[in-house]
Scaffold this motif. Structure first.
Motif, PDB file in Angstrom:
ATOM      1  N   HIS A  11       0.906  -1.314   0.014  1.00 29.14           N
ATOM      2  CA  HIS A  11       0.097  -0.055  -0.039  1.00 29.14           C
ATOM      3  C   HIS A  11       0.890   1.172  -0.047  1.00 29.14           C
ATOM      4  N   GLU A  14       2.401   1.827  -3.127  1.00 29.42           N
ATOM      5  CA  GLU A  14       1.521   2.103  -4.288  1.00 29.42           C
ATOM      6  C   GLU A  14       1.145   3.441  -4.338  1.00 29.42           C
ATOM      7  N   LYS A  15       1.046   4.050  -2.998  1.00 33.41           N
ATOM      8  CA  LYS A  15       0.545   5.229  -2.828  1.00 33.41           C
ATOM      9  C   LYS A  15       1.752   6.474  -3.309  1.00 33.41           C
ATOM     10  N   ASN A  16       3.009   5.837  -3.052  1.00 34.92           N
ATOM     11  CA  ASN A  16       4.021   6.723  -3.401  1.00 34.92           C
ATOM     12  C   ASN A  16       4.284   6.756  -4.813  1.00 34.92           C
ATOM     13  N   LYS A  18       1.952   6.593  -7.006  1.00 36.76           N
ATOM     14  CA  LYS A  18       0.827   7.549  -7.655  1.00 36.76           C
ATOM     15  C   LYS A  18       1.160   8.908  -7.500  1.00 36.76           C
ATOM     16  N   SER A  19       1.796   9.473  -6.388  1.00 36.93           N
ATOM     17  CA  SER A  19       2.027  10.721  -6.003  1.00 36.93           C
ATOM     18  C   SER A  19       3.144  11.208  -6.938  1.00 36.93           C
TER      19      SER A  19
END
Length: 107
Positions: A11, A14-16, A18-19
């Protein structure tokens, strides 16, 4: 129900991703400088001295003979002067470098 560490890391990445944030700089991007090299050498000589003192202390406790016996064994090997002076330098350099670099740091 809680998540596993593997799921948390997935998670996180995935978050990093996308950013589109940049990663932190790594050690390889820095140019080597004299203070950096001196600091690393200071740590290395400190570790070498600690290991050396521990090794000789353990040897003094565990070996059956006294120091003069082992000194006579080394003398009987008839090592050349180049090897003897190299060994002396290998023992003296870490101690002198670590000591003087510590004094430099304190000053």
């Amino acid at each position: 129900m809680g998540t596993t560490a593997k799921e948390e890391m997935a998670h996180f990445w995935e978050k990093n991703t996308k950013s589109n944030r940049p990663l932190s700089p790594h050690v390889t991007i820095y140019k080597w400088s004299l203070p950096m090299a001196m600091s690393i050498t200071h740590r290395g000589t400190g570790v070498a001295l600690s290991l050396g003192v521990s090794f000789f202390g353990l040897a003094a406790l565990l070996l059956p003979e006294q120091f003069p016996h082992y000194l006579a064994m080394v003398k009987s090997l008839s090592l050349g002067p180049a090897l003897i002076y190299s060994a002396k330098f290998a023992l003296a350099f870490p101690l002198s470098y670590h000591t003087w670099n510590g004094v430099r740091h304190l000053v």
